[in-house]
Design a protein around this motif. Structure first.
Motif, PDB file in Angstrom:
ATOM      1  N   LEU A 278     -37.405  15.993  -1.547  1.00 54.55           N
ATOM      2  CA  LEU A 278     -36.059  15.429  -1.741  1.00 54.55           C
ATOM      3  C   LEU A 278     -35.544  14.808  -0.445  1.00 54.55           C
ATOM      4  CD1 LEU A 278     -33.853  15.008  -3.851  1.00 54.55           C
ATOM      5  CD2 LEU A 278     -32.810  17.147  -3.102  1.00 54.55           C
ATOM      6  N   LEU A 279     -35.870  15.441   0.672  1.00 52.51           N
ATOM      7  CA  LEU A 279     -35.451  14.890   1.964  1.00 52.51           C
ATOM      8  C   LEU A 279     -36.079  13.507   2.179  1.00 52.51           C
ATOM      9  CD1 LEU A 279     -33.835  15.531   4.586  1.00 52.51           C
ATOM     10  CD2 LEU A 279     -35.998  16.269   5.579  1.00 52.51           C
ATOM     11  N   GLU A 280     -37.353  13.372   1.803  1.00 57.96           N
ATOM     12  CA  GLU A 280     -38.022  12.066   1.919  1.00 57.96           C
ATOM     13  C   GLU A 280     -37.336  11.037   1.005  1.00 57.96           C
ATOM     14  OE1 GLU A 280     -41.068  11.292   4.150  1.00 57.96           O
ATOM     15  OE2 GLU A 280     -39.427  12.555   4.803  1.00 57.96           O
ATOM     16  N   GLY A 281     -36.908  11.488  -0.178  1.00 53.21           N
ATOM     17  CA  GLY A 281     -36.128  10.616  -1.065  1.00 53.21           C
ATOM     18  C   GLY A 281     -34.830  10.192  -0.374  1.00 53.21           C
ATOM     19  N   ALA A 282     -34.183  11.153   0.300  1.00 48.68           N
ATOM     20  CA  ALA A 282     -32.916  10.858   0.979  1.00 48.68           C
ATOM     21  C   ALA A 282     -33.125   9.882   2.138  1.00 48.68           C
ATOM     22  CB  ALA A 282     -32.280  12.160   1.469  1.00 48.68           C
ATOM     23  N   VAL A 283     -34.268   9.984   2.819  1.00 45.79           N
ATOM     24  CA  VAL A 283     -34.564   9.049   3.920  1.00 45.79           C
ATOM     25  C   VAL A 283     -34.691   7.626   3.355  1.00 45.79           C
ATOM     26  CG1 VAL A 283     -36.345   8.365   5.594  1.00 45.79           C
ATOM     27  CG2 VAL A 283     -35.578  10.745   5.485  1.00 45.79           C
ATOM     28  N   MET A 284     -35.363   7.506   2.216  1.00 46.03           N
ATOM     29  CA  MET A 284     -35.471   6.175   1.593  1.00 46.03           C
ATOM     30  C   MET A 284     -34.088   5.670   1.181  1.00 46.03           C
ATOM     31  SD  MET A 284     -38.935   6.054  -0.635  1.00 46.03           S
ATOM     32  CE  MET A 284     -39.324   7.701  -1.062  1.00 46.03           C
ATOM     33  N   MET A 285     -33.254   6.592   0.721  1.00 46.51           N
ATOM     34  CA  MET A 285     -31.889   6.211   0.327  1.00 46.51           C
ATOM     35  C   MET A 285     -31.101   5.696   1.538  1.00 46.51           C
ATOM     36  SD  MET A 285     -28.904   8.658  -1.170  1.00 46.51           S
ATOM     37  CE  MET A 285     -28.584   9.454   0.401  1.00 46.51           C
ATOM     38  N   LEU A 286     -31.215   6.397   2.657  1.00 45.58           N
ATOM     39  CA  LEU A 286     -30.474   5.972   3.853  1.00 45.58           C
ATOM     40  C   LEU A 286     -30.942   4.583   4.302  1.00 45.58           C
ATOM     41  CD1 LEU A 286     -30.441   9.408   5.710  1.00 45.58           C
ATOM     42  CD2 LEU A 286     -28.430   8.205   4.823  1.00 45.58           C
ATOM     43  N   ASN A 287     -32.241   4.335   4.214  1.00 46.82           N
ATOM     44  CA  ASN A 287     -32.745   2.994   4.533  1.00 46.82           C
ATOM     45  C   ASN A 287     -32.175   1.972   3.564  1.00 46.82           C
ATOM     46  OD1 ASN A 287     -34.410   2.934   6.845  1.00 46.82           O
ATOM     47  ND2 ASN A 287     -35.998   4.064   5.735  1.00 46.82           N
ATOM     48  N   HIS A 288     -32.161   2.339   2.296  1.00 43.22           N
ATOM     49  CA  HIS A 288     -31.704   1.417   1.250  1.00 43.22           C
ATOM     50  C   HIS A 288     -30.247   1.004   1.462  1.00 43.22           C
ATOM     51  CE1 HIS A 288     -31.454  -0.261  -2.823  1.00 43.22           C
ATOM     52  NE2 HIS A 288     -30.327   0.393  -2.976  1.00 43.22           N
ATOM     53  N   ILE A 289     -29.403   1.941   1.914  1.00 42.48           N
ATOM     54  CA  ILE A 289     -27.978   1.604   2.080  1.00 42.48           C
ATOM     55  C   ILE A 289     -27.669   1.132   3.499  1.00 42.48           C
ATOM     56  CG2 ILE A 289     -27.206   3.127   0.216  1.00 42.48           C
ATOM     57  CD1 ILE A 289     -26.444   5.215   2.247  1.00 42.48           C
ATOM     58  N   GLY A 290     -28.724   0.903   4.272  1.00 43.91           N
ATOM     59  CA  GLY A 290     -28.531   0.288   5.598  1.00 43.91           C
ATOM     60  C   GLY A 290     -28.270   1.281   6.707  1.00 43.91           C
ATOM     61  N   GLN A 291     -28.298   2.598   6.408  1.00 42.93           N
ATOM     62  CA  GLN A 291     -28.092   3.580   7.493  1.00 42.93           C
ATOM     63  C   GLN A 291     -29.465   3.922   8.081  1.00 42.93           C
ATOM     64  OE1 GLN A 291     -25.295   6.748   6.547  1.00 42.93           O
ATOM     65  NE2 GLN A 291     -24.081   5.398   5.258  1.00 42.93           N
TER      66      GLN A 291
END
Ligand code: NAD
Length: 478
Positions: A278-291
Motif C-alpha cells: 500500500l505504501l508503494e501505491g501511495a508513492v505512485m499517488m504522490l507522484n501522480h498528484i505532483g508531490q
C-alpha cells in the motif's frame, strides 16, 4: 493541499492504511482525507457492489482514491469492487512496478526492475458471456482502437518520464490476428513517435517464459488485460513477494492506488502485515498528484529500511534480516529513516514534473465499410458436418450461399477431416456468389428461411471489409 478519498478496507487493510498514512504524513505529504467505507460490511449489508452511492460522489469529487484491500464475501452475487471501480471511473491503465530488492529480500532475479502496464478495461474483462448451446458458452473479447492507443501511449509516456529505456509489447497476435493484431499494430504506430525509446514485440507465451526466467532483459511491458493480470502477479512474486508491490489505476479524470495483494484475513488485527504494498501505491499517488519530492523521500526511506534488515514476517529471513518487526514498528522505522538514502539499493530520484503527456483520443475518419457475408451460428446435435451442410444449403438463395462450416473455429465442411471433434455449436458462413451483393435484407431472409427449415440459429456475425481489408478471420484450415 490535495483532498483525496481513502478506504481502509478489510482484514489487514486498516493496519496497513494507518501505517501508510503515518509515513506519508511524517514525510510532509500535503493531503486532506475523506474516508469512505467499502468492502465486506457494505456487501453484507445487502449492497452487492460493496460501495454506497454517496461514496461514488466523494470518489468522483476528489478524483484520487487510496484504497486498502477488501474481502469479497464467498458465494455468488457479489460484484468485484475493483473491477467495478476501474470500469466506472475509466481507469484504463494499471501500472505495477516489480523491482528486486536483492540481497535484502530473497529472489532468484537480483537484477529485475520491470514495470508492467496493463490495459484495465477491455479484453475478456468486458464480462460479456453467453451460453449458446447445451455444450458451449462464449465470452467476448472486446478490443478497441481507443483502448489500445490510450494504454500504449501511457506506457511510452511512462517510460519517457521515468527514464526507462525500452517498452516491450506482449500479445498473441499469431492466433488472434484481429484483436491482439490491433493492439500490436497500434503499438508499432505509437512507437514511431518515441524514437529515443527502444521497442519490441514478443508473443505472450514465450515472452512470459522469458520474463519468468530472465526478467532483467525487460524494462516496461505493455499488454492486454488478461495477460497483464497474470503476468503482473508472476512478476511481483518472482521479484520477491506480492506483499511488496503497489499498483496504480489511472484514468483521464480519476485514479486509484492500492497494494496488489488481498486483505489476508488470517493475518488481520495482529500487527503482522507488511504495509509496503500500500505504501508503494501511495508513492505512485504522490507522484501522480505532483508531490514528487515527498514521494522520493518516502521511497528512499523505505528502501533504506529494507536495507537495514528491518523486516516484517513475510520477508524475514535468518541470515539476511536483522530485526523482525510488526506493522507499526516497520512504519516507525521508515519514519526514522525519512531524509536518508539507501546505500546498496538504487536510490530513486523522481523528475520534478512527473507529468505524463496524455492527449485525448482523436477519432479516426470512418473507413469504407462493406458487408461481404454473414456467419450464422447454429445449435445442432448431430456429428456429421456433411449432414448439416445438406440442411443448411437449403437456406441458399439467389444471392448468397453457404461457403464453409466450422466447429470451434476449425473448418469441417467442405473437405473436413473425420478425426475433428465436433460439439453442438456450428458456424455457417454465407457469402454472395458471382457478382451478387449481400445486404441486411438478405441476412433477414436467411434467418427466416432457417426458421422455416427447423434450423436453430443462435446468433449472427456480419462479415465486413474496412477499406477493402477483411475484418474477420478465416476458418482454421481454410
Ligand atoms: P491475499 O493477498 O490476501 O493473501 C495471500 C497470501 O499472502 C496470504 O498468505 C497472506 O497472509 C499473505 N499476504 C498478503 N498480503 C500480505 C501483507 N501485506 N503482509 C503479509 N502477508 C501478506 O490473497 P487471498 O488470501 O487470496 O485473498 C484474501 C481476500 O482478499 C479475498 O477476499 C480476496 O477476494 C481479497 N482480495 C482483495 C484484493 C483487493 O482488494 N485489491 C486483491 C486480491 C484479493
Amino acid at each position: 493541499m490535495q483532498r483525496i478519498t481513502i478506504a481502509k478496507g478489510d482484514g489487514i487493510g486498516p493496519e496497513i492504511m494507518d501505517a501508510t498514512l503515518e509515513i506519508i504524513k511524517a514525510a510532509g505529504a500535503q493531503l486532506e482525507y475523506d474516508e469512505i467505507e467499502v468492502g465486506e460490511k457494505v456487501y453484507l449489508s445487502g449492497n452487492t457492489s460493496g460501495i454506497a452511492s454517496e461514496s461514488w460522489d466523494i470518489i468522483r469529487r476528489n478524483k484520487v482514491f487510496l484504497k486498502a484491500p477488501i474481502t469479497t464475501p464467498q458465494g455468488g452475487g457479489y460484484k468485484s469492487l475493483n473491477v467495478t471501480t476501474r470500469k466506472f471511473l475509466g481507469l484504463y491503465s494499471n501500472v505495477r512496478p516489480c523491482v528486486s530488492l536483492h540481497p535484502f529480500v530473497e529472489t532468484k532475479h537480483p537484477k529485475m526492475d520491470i514495470v508492467i502496464v496493463r490495459e484495465n478495461e477491455e479484453d475478456l474483462y468486458a464480462g460479456i458471456e453467453h451460453q449458446q448451446t447445451d455444450e458451449v458458452v462464449q465470452c467476448l473479447k472486446i478490443i478497441s482502437r481507443p483502448g489500445c492507443e490510450k494504454i500504449v501511449r501511457y506506457a511510452f509516456e511512462y517510460a519517457k518520464v521515468y527514464g526507462r529505456k525500452k517498452v516491450t509489447c506482449f500479445t498473441k497476435d499469431n492466433i488472434m490476428k484481429q484483436s491482439d493484431g490491433l493492439f500490436h499494430q497500434v503499438f508499432d504506430e505509437i512507437a514511431t513517435e518515441y524514437p529515443e525509446i527502444e521497442n519490441e514485440h514478443w508473443i505472450i507465451d514465450i515472452g512470459a517464459a522469458k520474463m519468468s526466467d530472465t526478467p532483467e532483459v525487460f524494462d516496461v511491458i505493455v499488454t492486454l488485460n488478461l495477460y497483464g493480470d497474470v503476468l503482473s502477479d508472476i512478476a511481483a512474486q518472482i521479484a520477491g513477494s506480492v506483499g511488496l508491490a503497489g499498483s496504480a489505476n489511472i484514468g483521464e479524470e480519476c485514479a486509484m492506488f492500492e497494494a496488489i495483494h488481498g486483505s489476508a484475513p488470517r493475518r488481520a488485527g495482529q500487527n503482522l502485515a507488511n504495509p509496503s504494498g500500500l505504501l508503494e501505491g501511495a508513492v505512485m499517488m504522490l507522484n501522480h498528484i505532483g508531490q514528487t519530492e515527498i514521494a522520493e523521500k518516502v521511497q528512499n526511506a523505505w528502501l533504506k529500511t529494507i536495507e537495514d534488515g528491518i523486516h516484517t514476517y513475510d520477508i524475514f529471513k535468518e541470515g539476511i534480516s536483522k530485526q523482525k518487526v510488526g506493522t507499526k514498528e516497520f512504519a516507525q522505522a521508515i519514519v526514522a529513516n525519512l531524509g536518508k538514502k539507501p546505500s546498496l539499493l538504487k536510490e530513486v530520484s523522481y523528475a520534478k514534473e512527473a507529468v505524463l503527456n496524455l492527449p485525448k483520443y482523436v477519432k479516426k475518419p470512418a473507413a469504407k465499410k462493406d458487408l461481404v457475408g454473414v456467419d450464422i451460428f447454429v445449435h445442432w446435435n448431430g456429428t456429421n458436418p456433411d449432414e448439416l451442410a445438406e440442411k443448411i444449403q437449403k437456406l441458399n438463395n439467389d444471392s448468397v450461399k453457404l461457403s464453409m462450416i466450422t466447429n470451434r473455429g476449425i473448418k469441417v465442411w467442405p473437405d473436413g477431416f473425420s478425426e475433428t471433434f465436433c460439439t453442438d455449436h456450428w458456424r455457417c458462413r454465407f457469402k454472395p456468389f458471382n457478382s451478387h451483393q449481400i445486404d441486411k435484407q438478405s441476412i433477414i431472409k436467411l434467418l427466416l428461411s432457417a426458421i422455416d427449415n427447423g434450423i436453430d440459429s443462435i446468433k449472427t456475425e456480419n462479415l465486413y471489409e474496412f477499406d477493402g481489408k477483411p475484418g474477420y478471420s478465416l476458418g482454421q484450415g481454410q
